[in-house]
Design an enzyme around this catalytic site. Structure first.
Site, PDB file in Angstrom:
ATOM      1  N   HIS A   1      -9.234 -24.622 -46.022  1.00  0.00           N
ATOM      2  CA  HIS A   1      -8.004 -25.785 -46.039  1.00  0.00           C
ATOM      3  C   HIS A   1      -8.862 -27.193 -46.580  1.00  0.00           C
ATOM      4  O   HIS A   1      -8.037 -27.700 -47.197  1.00  0.00           O
ATOM      5  CB  HIS A   1      -7.917 -25.996 -44.285  1.00  0.00           C
ATOM      6  CG  HIS A   1      -6.622 -27.130 -44.275  1.00  0.00           C
ATOM      7  ND1 HIS A   1      -5.426 -26.800 -44.088  1.00  0.00           N
ATOM      8  CD2 HIS A   1      -6.989 -28.508 -44.344  1.00  0.00           C
ATOM      9  CE1 HIS A   1      -4.748 -27.754 -43.992  1.00  0.00           C
ATOM     10  NE2 HIS A   1      -5.446 -28.969 -44.302  1.00  0.00           N
TER      11      HIS A   1
ATOM     12  N   GLU B   1       2.334 -31.493 -48.936  1.00  0.00           N
ATOM     13  CA  GLU B   1       1.204 -30.590 -48.063  1.00  0.00           C
ATOM     14  C   GLU B   1       2.113 -29.622 -47.618  1.00  0.00           C
ATOM     15  O   GLU B   1       3.420 -29.732 -47.473  1.00  0.00           O
ATOM     16  CB  GLU B   1       0.863 -31.734 -47.106  1.00  0.00           C
ATOM     17  CG  GLU B   1      -0.637 -32.576 -47.819  1.00  0.00           C
ATOM     18  CD  GLU B   1      -1.637 -31.585 -47.368  1.00  0.00           C
ATOM     19  OE1 GLU B   1      -1.456 -30.318 -47.004  1.00  0.00           O
ATOM     20  OE2 GLU B   1      -2.643 -32.126 -47.478  1.00  0.00           O
TER      21      GLU B   1
ATOM     22  N   HIS C   1       2.214 -27.607 -43.284  1.00  0.00           N
ATOM     23  CA  HIS C   1       1.749 -27.833 -42.092  1.00  0.00           C
ATOM     24  C   HIS C   1       2.422 -26.609 -41.244  1.00  0.00           C
ATOM     25  O   HIS C   1       3.042 -26.731 -40.410  1.00  0.00           O
ATOM     26  CB  HIS C   1       2.263 -28.910 -41.334  1.00  0.00           C
ATOM     27  CG  HIS C   1       1.374 -29.667 -40.595  1.00  0.00           C
ATOM     28  ND1 HIS C   1       1.323 -30.136 -39.288  1.00  0.00           N
ATOM     29  CD2 HIS C   1      -0.257 -29.738 -40.487  1.00  0.00           C
ATOM     30  CE1 HIS C   1       0.288 -30.461 -39.023  1.00  0.00           C
ATOM     31  NE2 HIS C   1      -0.688 -30.139 -39.591  1.00  0.00           N
ATOM     32  N   ASN C   2       1.955 -25.480 -41.877  1.00  0.00           N
ATOM     33  CA  ASN C   2       2.481 -24.155 -41.313  1.00  0.00           C
ATOM     34  C   ASN C   2       2.262 -23.645 -40.070  1.00  0.00           C
ATOM     35  O   ASN C   2       3.143 -23.395 -39.173  1.00  0.00           O
ATOM     36  CB  ASN C   2       2.265 -23.025 -42.279  1.00  0.00           C
ATOM     37  CG  ASN C   2       2.672 -23.440 -43.815  1.00  0.00           C
ATOM     38  OD1 ASN C   2       3.731 -24.208 -43.901  1.00  0.00           O
ATOM     39  ND2 ASN C   2       2.326 -22.836 -44.756  1.00  0.00           N
ATOM     40  N   HIS C   3       0.920 -23.547 -39.663  1.00  0.00           N
ATOM     41  CA  HIS C   3       0.499 -22.958 -38.436  1.00  0.00           C
ATOM     42  C   HIS C   3       0.870 -23.710 -37.263  1.00  0.00           C
ATOM     43  O   HIS C   3       1.416 -23.321 -36.467  1.00  0.00           O
ATOM     44  CB  HIS C   3      -1.206 -22.690 -38.608  1.00  0.00           C
ATOM     45  CG  HIS C   3      -1.485 -21.534 -39.262  1.00  0.00           C
ATOM     46  ND1 HIS C   3      -0.914 -21.527 -40.843  1.00  0.00           N
ATOM     47  CD2 HIS C   3      -2.418 -20.702 -39.189  1.00  0.00           C
ATOM     48  CE1 HIS C   3      -1.491 -20.396 -41.332  1.00  0.00           C
ATOM     49  NE2 HIS C   3      -2.356 -19.790 -40.434  1.00  0.00           N
TER      50      HIS C   3
ATOM     51  N   ASP D   1      -1.516 -39.568 -47.530  1.00  0.00           N
ATOM     52  CA  ASP D   1      -1.954 -39.157 -48.604  1.00  0.00           C
ATOM     53  C   ASP D   1      -1.932 -40.091 -49.695  1.00  0.00           C
ATOM     54  O   ASP D   1      -2.808 -41.009 -50.287  1.00  0.00           O
ATOM     55  CB  ASP D   1      -1.389 -37.835 -49.130  1.00  0.00           C
ATOM     56  CG  ASP D   1      -2.383 -36.786 -48.307  1.00  0.00           C
ATOM     57  OD1 ASP D   1      -3.438 -36.983 -48.324  1.00  0.00           O
ATOM     58  OD2 ASP D   1      -1.830 -35.550 -48.317  1.00  0.00           O
TER      59      ASP D   1
ATOM     60  N   GLU E   1      -9.172 -34.436 -34.849  1.00  0.00           N
ATOM     61  CA  GLU E   1      -7.854 -34.594 -35.761  1.00  0.00           C
ATOM     62  C   GLU E   1      -6.664 -35.402 -35.267  1.00  0.00           C
ATOM     63  O   GLU E   1      -5.729 -35.248 -35.714  1.00  0.00           O
ATOM     64  CB  GLU E   1      -7.642 -33.235 -36.420  1.00  0.00           C
ATOM     65  CG  GLU E   1      -8.663 -32.631 -37.122  1.00  0.00           C
ATOM     66  CD  GLU E   1      -8.138 -31.255 -37.761  1.00  0.00           C
ATOM     67  OE1 GLU E   1      -6.952 -30.677 -37.717  1.00  0.00           O
ATOM     68  OE2 GLU E   1      -9.194 -30.556 -38.262  1.00  0.00           O
ATOM     69  N   SER E   2      -6.936 -36.298 -34.397  1.00  0.00           N
ATOM     70  CA  SER E   2      -6.200 -37.386 -33.765  1.00  0.00           C
ATOM     71  C   SER E   2      -5.325 -37.885 -34.944  1.00  0.00           C
ATOM     72  O   SER E   2      -5.680 -38.211 -36.088  1.00  0.00           O
ATOM     73  CB  SER E   2      -6.703 -38.416 -33.148  1.00  0.00           C
ATOM     74  OG  SER E   2      -7.138 -37.850 -31.697  1.00  0.00           O
TER      75      SER E   2
END
Lengths: 258, 960
Positions: free
Chosen positions: B226, B292, B294-296, B316, B519-520
């Site tokens: 990633h 970007e 954000h699949n999973h 971003d 990853e807040s």
């Protein structure tokens, strides 16, 4: 009279402040964006301004209910300053979330002993929707809408269904001429959804207070000031200006005339 | 005191209705109704509050007396008889409403300690336990973030977290054999390969110590697929051809070559190096764009996944250069068909309809709250997205020309701004680099988050002011890998020391490692010169944004981590960023061999009318108005061409046009291209077609073909398998070739590999899916063209050539045909067509223009007609100098084609402008009769359909 000064009230989640500033500047005003925390710290700031705008957005995330938390803040911390502002023959405008906040602060139709008399509830469609609507204006003594009969503006909201507590309240608003904007069909005829996108009572899109100088409306006049804002300009041609611009020019002119 | 407040709607009960409706769809009516009597929402509120105080809060803040009734009591005193279930967010999941209630209570001079919100359902007593279970799991609650509780709530307090007892942890690596190393990587969710584990083992052996846990985590994140894109940047043996670095040799190389070719005219500013690609726009601002995936997370919790996906991509541009202002968003989704039979779902998979509703709502709630219009997108459907839906989110921003570059300096303070740190999203970076299984929902719950858009909006407001006042020297976002990635990257050339205990936490109990890798959402990292700190701190304080000094950058070349003065990490920056062993993979590609029994041609005569209706009503082609209208696509007042156009504001526009600078008439057009159906047959052709489609979309509205920038987003299956990687190599090669042929640079990109799903014996691999996004520039937006037919009597032309290319077409889809020739781009002619069409638009010769994509000519003209409320008579199908069958002319999906509408007195000007080099054929004309007709080779009308029927076929499927 000098160029009027506009205070555009920023709050966490307000998000139409820049284009509202652009619209007022296009109309010849001087507009500044000021954070509510700054105004709460020194309400006297309002002295230097002639027009107060609560712009669209999702203040405080619209958590709990749209415009509710900002409305509470206006009522708790700025009530006197705002009433004085209005009584000094100045103008207050609430667009979309700003309308929700002004209404919930009791600045458009004050609550009575039984509580609030009107609210803006969830759309009957159950959804947030962005769409263009035809509006009929009955300006009465509301200076913002002077010269308007019909206008075409977009709405973008999930909580815009105007409801009064009882039918006599609605009658009262009709009689006092406070229902200044209604959703209509393209030829001015009454409409159902989606013409009345929220399912508002009496097709209400905008209300003013008893003085006419405080206006709240769900549609976004600042999103139709340029001719290219019109959704069909590529087929109908470019107009001289967007339908919404006159509202901002009216506000500026109000101070040129007084 | 713990209070419970239950609030019921008066009159219309929307939630109750939603549940009944969805239950009906879910069970196909077989299980009868749920018979819920009503639904309620509510709050649990803890604090030193008297009954009078809590009633004041309920009356003035929580309940709108015109539409709701509230009931107040102690915990478990409120629920009435017949209560079925209460649904609560799991402890620690972001609950923005709860936070707002705590804040707002302060305005009443009340101190509320904690709040949890809930939903409650009444009735349903006739449901059998197994049905109840299904109702809870499938409709009322998502196990990944919520819990369903029957009966009283077993709670004493709301506060979560217990004090953390500091204990430094080292991980013994010395002497571990290969099996133990792999076992360690797996059990720690590190997703590191054996070779990577061995490299780390050796590195620490040389240091004479074992790593701290936090060091191992930092390496795992930095080296994850990633974050480091090791496959696409690694070595590949492609059927014997040695590729040293795929991205560098294809996509980057093309951009570099173009920049050299342009010399002084180069209009790229910063490509493939910052958080977004940046290109020149005008004298004042540059424009940047990032897309970007954000699949999973979206597979497991669609709302939260999409919500934080959009929130992440917005950060971003904000973290590009010294900060860009986001001006619009794009969203592209891939789902399994919404009519998938519920009983065919593998265990652990959410129904695609629910995934789609959740994803759309997640994007809506975040984008609308941020005040960023969502102006462009697409939705693709294929059964193979069942376990792996794809969610692409993009953001375009404007950046002042003097703020396009960043540079952290020695001595600069490392400042965290925005949201607080919790256990959210731990292992998100490594999680997205592994395949999903039916167990993912359970083991990776920590990777699923909900965003809080208002925290990010406050952050945005503050940062743009701080940027203009020059209060920091570098900025980046905390995305995957959290502080670890953000600080590790920003300090890569310097070195940094970080005091982890200083990070503001959501609740107690986080270890130093959890703080570092959390990853807040809604957090950014700034490098702040010490002299600027007081001004930055004051600005943040005034707008209610938290800013904290975590440490500083220092010229040591080391990443030093401390907790309460104890060293817990000391990593060599060079090893961290350059020490990863090269990945070497094998790739192979061969055209698929179709069994001889495959049906490639329709049997018998084709009913063109029925085919057209079927394609218009197919999931990919049908109207997406249900989605588009839920997005605010006009906020910021920049809109020039909206996603929905035409006489009734409901036609499918090709691309959106917005004004980056209010008051100027220079615009940008945003379009996209995606066609996974072609990828099975020929990934090179698929990539070329996707690029062509993205470019067609922006050129069709008036973008200048000499100023179009492209972005790539690869979503593929598991590229450890050579044939999967091979198809990716082919797609990347097409990107290289087309970029050079079209002279359009790629400026940014991202990949998401391993999109595969395992459940029991089912193994589903997504089709190779390349999204191409195009960012075009328009010198004068007054010359923009929309796709709706404008006036009866105007002439219709086809620009471009039609060939017998039916492979992967929607014609084949609706006729259940396979194989066929996949559309190929003519790389010499295509750029000439774009330029010629643009010249015609600049001269005002084009009244409407629509590109030909799924469904070919017939669908394009049908859409133009019903969008314009005008009919069309096609008296010739044009497009080809050699005779082709009618259905090929009508439905082939050959690339680089447009239908244009021209006024009768402009036809000769258009014909001479395009000249003999550009294929142009006269199709017929616009008429006022509301129908579409087309003449076939026989001279008979082969198409004759009323517009309202075509439009209905197109609008019906997603009229939700």
């Amino acid at each position: 009279m000098a160029t009027p000064r506009v205070l555009i009230l920023r709050a966490p989640g307000a998000n139409c402040d820049l284009e509202t500033q652009f619209a007022f500047e296009l109309a010849g005003a001087r507009a500044e964006r000021i954070h509510i925390n700054q105004l709460r710290a020194s309400p006297a700031l309002l002295h230097d301004f002639q027009i107060l705008v609560v712009p669209g957005g999702f203040t405080y995330g619209d958590d709990v209910a749209a415009g509710k938390i900002l409305g509470i803040q206006l009522r708790h911390f700025l009530n006197d300053a705002l009433r004085k502002f209005r009584d000094d023959e100045k103008l207050i405008l609430g667009i979309c979330n700003g309308f929700q906040a002004l209404l919930k602060a009791g600045l458009i139709v004050p609550p009575d002993e039984e509580g609030p008399v009107a609210t803006l509830a969830h759309n009957t469609s159950g959804k947030f929707e962005d769409r263009w609507c035809h509006l009929q204006a009955q300006p009465g003594h509301c200076p913002f809408l002077k010269g308007y009969t019909h206008l075409y503006l977009p709405v973008a909201h999930g909580e815009g269904r105007l409801m009064t507590r009882q039918s006599w309240i609605l009658h009262g608003l009709r009689q006092t001429g406070q229902i200044v904007l209604r959703y209509v069909g393209p030829k001015g005829e009454p409409v159902d959804y989606p013409g009345n996108p929220a399912g508002s009572q009496d097709d209400i899109a905008g209300l003013c207070d008893i003085t006419g100088r405080v206006l709240g409306l769900m549609p976004h006049p600042e999103r139709h000031v340029l001719p290219t804002h019109h959704p069909r300009w590529t087929r109908e041609g470019l107009a001289a200006e967007g339908d919404g611009l006159l509202l901002f020019r009216n506000a500026v002119k109000f101070f040129a005339e007084t | 005191m713990l209070w419970e407040i239950e609030i019921q709607p008066v009159g219309h009960d929307a939630e109750c209705q939603r549940v009944e409706h969805e239950w009906h769809l879910l069970t196909a009516g077989k299980n009868g109704m749920v018979h819920l009597s009503h639904a309620a929402r509510g709050f649990l509120i803890e604090g030193e509050l008297s009954r009078q105080q809590i009633e004041q809060l309920v009356e003035q803040l929580l309940v709108d007396p015109l539409v709701e009734r509230g009931k107040v009591g102690r915990l478990n005193e409120v629920a009435a008889d017949g209560c079925l279930v209460t649904v609560l967010l799991k402890p620690g999941v972001m609950d923005p409403v709860a936070l707002s209630v705590i804040e707002s209570a302060r305005d009443f001079d009340l101190t509320v300690e904690s709040v949890r919100t809930f939903r409650r359902y009444y009735g349903g007593s006739e449901l059998a336990p197994v049905q109840r279970e299904m109702l809870y799991r499938k409709l009322l609650c998502n196990d990944a973030i919520e819990q369903a509780v029957e009966g009283p709530l077993a709670l004493e307090h709301l506060a979560i977290g217990t004090p953390y007892i500091f204990r430094p942890v080292t991980v013994p690596l010395q002497g571990l054999d290969d099996t133990a190393l792999i076992q360690l990587s797996r059990s720690g969710q590190l997703s590191l390969s054996l070779e990577e584990m061995r490299t780390i083992q050796k590195h620490f052996q040389e240091q004479g110590r074992d790593p701290y846990d936090v060091e191992l985590e930092t390496l795992a994140q930095t080296w994850s697929e990633h974050c480091s894109h090791k496959t696409l940047k690694g070595e590949i043996d492609f059927d014997g051809q040695q590729i040293r670095n795929l991205l560098k040799e294809t996509i980057f190389a093309a951009t570099q070559q173009l920049r050299q070719r342009w010399g002084a005219e180069d209009w790229c500013v910063s490509v493939f190096e910052d958080n977004a690609g940046v290109v020149k726009f005008d004298d004042q601002v540059h424009i940047c764009f990032k897309v970007e995936t954000h699949n999973h997370p979206s597979a497991i919790e669609p709302y939260g996944g999409a919500n934080t996906g959009l929130g992440g991509v917005i950060r971003d541009p904000l973290g590009t250069g010294l900060g860009a202002r986001p001006i619009c968003n794009t969203d592209v989704f891939c789902f399994a068909p919404p009519d998938t039979l519920p009983e065919t779902l593998p265990v652990g998979v959410l129904h695609p309809r629910r995934v789609m509703q959740g994803v759309v709502a997640g994007v809506r709630d975040y984008g609308n709250r941020m005040g960023i219009p969502t102006v462009n997108g697409a939705v693709c459907f294929d059964e193979r997205y069942l376990g792996n839906p794809l969610v692409y989110c993009g953001t375009v921003g404007t950046i002042r020309v003097d703020r396009a570059h960043k540079d952290a300096h020695t001595g600069d303070l490392i400042v965290a701004v925005g949201g607080r740190t919790g256990r959210d999203g731990i292992h998100g970076a490594t999680f997205s680099s592994i395949e999903l299984t039916s167990e993912s929902e359970k083991i990776s719950g920590g990777a699923v988050q909900i965003g809080n858009a208002i925290t990010e909006k406050k952050l945005l407001d503050v940062l743009l002011q701080a940027r203009d006042e020059n209060l920091y020297s570098a900025i980046t976002d905390c995305g995957a890998g959290g502080f670890s990635s953000a600080i590790g990257e920003m300090g890569a050339e310097l070195g940094a020391v970080v005091h982890l205990e200083r990070a503001p936490l959501k609740y107690e109990g986080l270890s130093y490692t959890e703080i570092w890798i959390s990853e807040s959402q809604e957090r950014m990292i700034l490098a702040v010169p010490p002299a600027r700190w007081p001004a930055l701190h004051a600005l943040c304080f005034h707008e209610g944004v938290e800013a904290t000094i975590l440490g500083h950058f220092e010229k040591t070349g080391r990443l030093r981590l401390q907790y309460r003065g104890h060293p817990v990490g000391d990593l060599d920056m060079h090893f961290l960023h350059e020490g990863r062993p090269q990945v070497v993979r094998k790739a192979t590609w061969q055209p698929p061999a179709l069994p001889a029994s495959v049906k490639t041609q329709p049997s018998g005569a084709v009913d063109c009318n029925a085919t057209l209706r079927q394609i218009l009503g197919s999931w990919n082609v049908c109207s997406k108005e249900w989605i588009i209208r839920q997005y605010d696509h006009e906020v910021q007042g920049r809109s020039v061409l909206k996603p929905l156009v035409g006489v009734a504001n409901d036609g499918p526009g090709d691309a959106a046009v917005v004004l980056p600078v209010l008051g100027s008439t220079r615009g940008v057009a945003i379009g996209c291209g995606i066609n996974p159906r072609l990828g099975d047959l020929d990934p090179y052709a698929m990539a070329a077609a996707a690029i062509d489609e993205a470019v067609r979309n922006v050129v069709a509205v008036g973008a200048d073909p000499r100023r179009i920038a492209l972005l790539d987003n690869f979503c593929w299956g598991n590229t450890d398998r050579p044939e999967v990687l091979g198809s990716l190599v082919r797609a990347a090669q097409a990107c290289h070739d087309l970029a050079l042929a079209y002279e359009m640079p790629f400026i940014s990109g991202k990949d998401s590999l391993k999109n595969e799903f395992h459940a029991g014996d089912r193994h589903i691999v997504i089709p190779p899916t390349l999204l191409i996004s195009a960012l075009g520039q328009i010198p004068d937006v007054h010359r923009c063209v929309s796709m709706d037919l404008k006036e009866a009597g105007n002439v219709l032309y086809l620009v471009g050539s039609t060939r017998e290319e039916m492979g992967g077409s929607h014609f084949n889809l609706v006729h259940r045909l396979e194989g066929g020739v996949v559309p190929q781009v003519d790389q010499t002619q295509a750029p000439l067509i774009f330029q010629a069409l643009h010249r015609a638009m600049k001269q005002g010769l084009v009244r409407s223009c629509h590109d030909l994509s799924e469904g070919g000519l017939a669908v394009a003209v049908a859409e133009m007609a019903f969008a314009g409320g005008l009919g069309a008579d096609l008296t010739s199908l044009g497009g080809s100098t050699t005779p082709l069958r009618d259905e090929v002319l009508l439905f082939a999906e050959s690339c680089t084609r447009f239908v244009v509408e021209v006024k009768p007195d402009h036809t000769s000007a258009l014909e001479s402008l395009l000249g003999s080099d550009i294929p142009l054929s006269r199709l017929g004309q616009v008429c006022k009769e509301p129908r579409l007709r087309a003449v076939g080779a026989s001279g008979e009308w082969i198409l004759w359909a009323p517009l309202n029927e075509l439009k209905e076929a197109w609008q019906k499927p997603l009229r939700w």
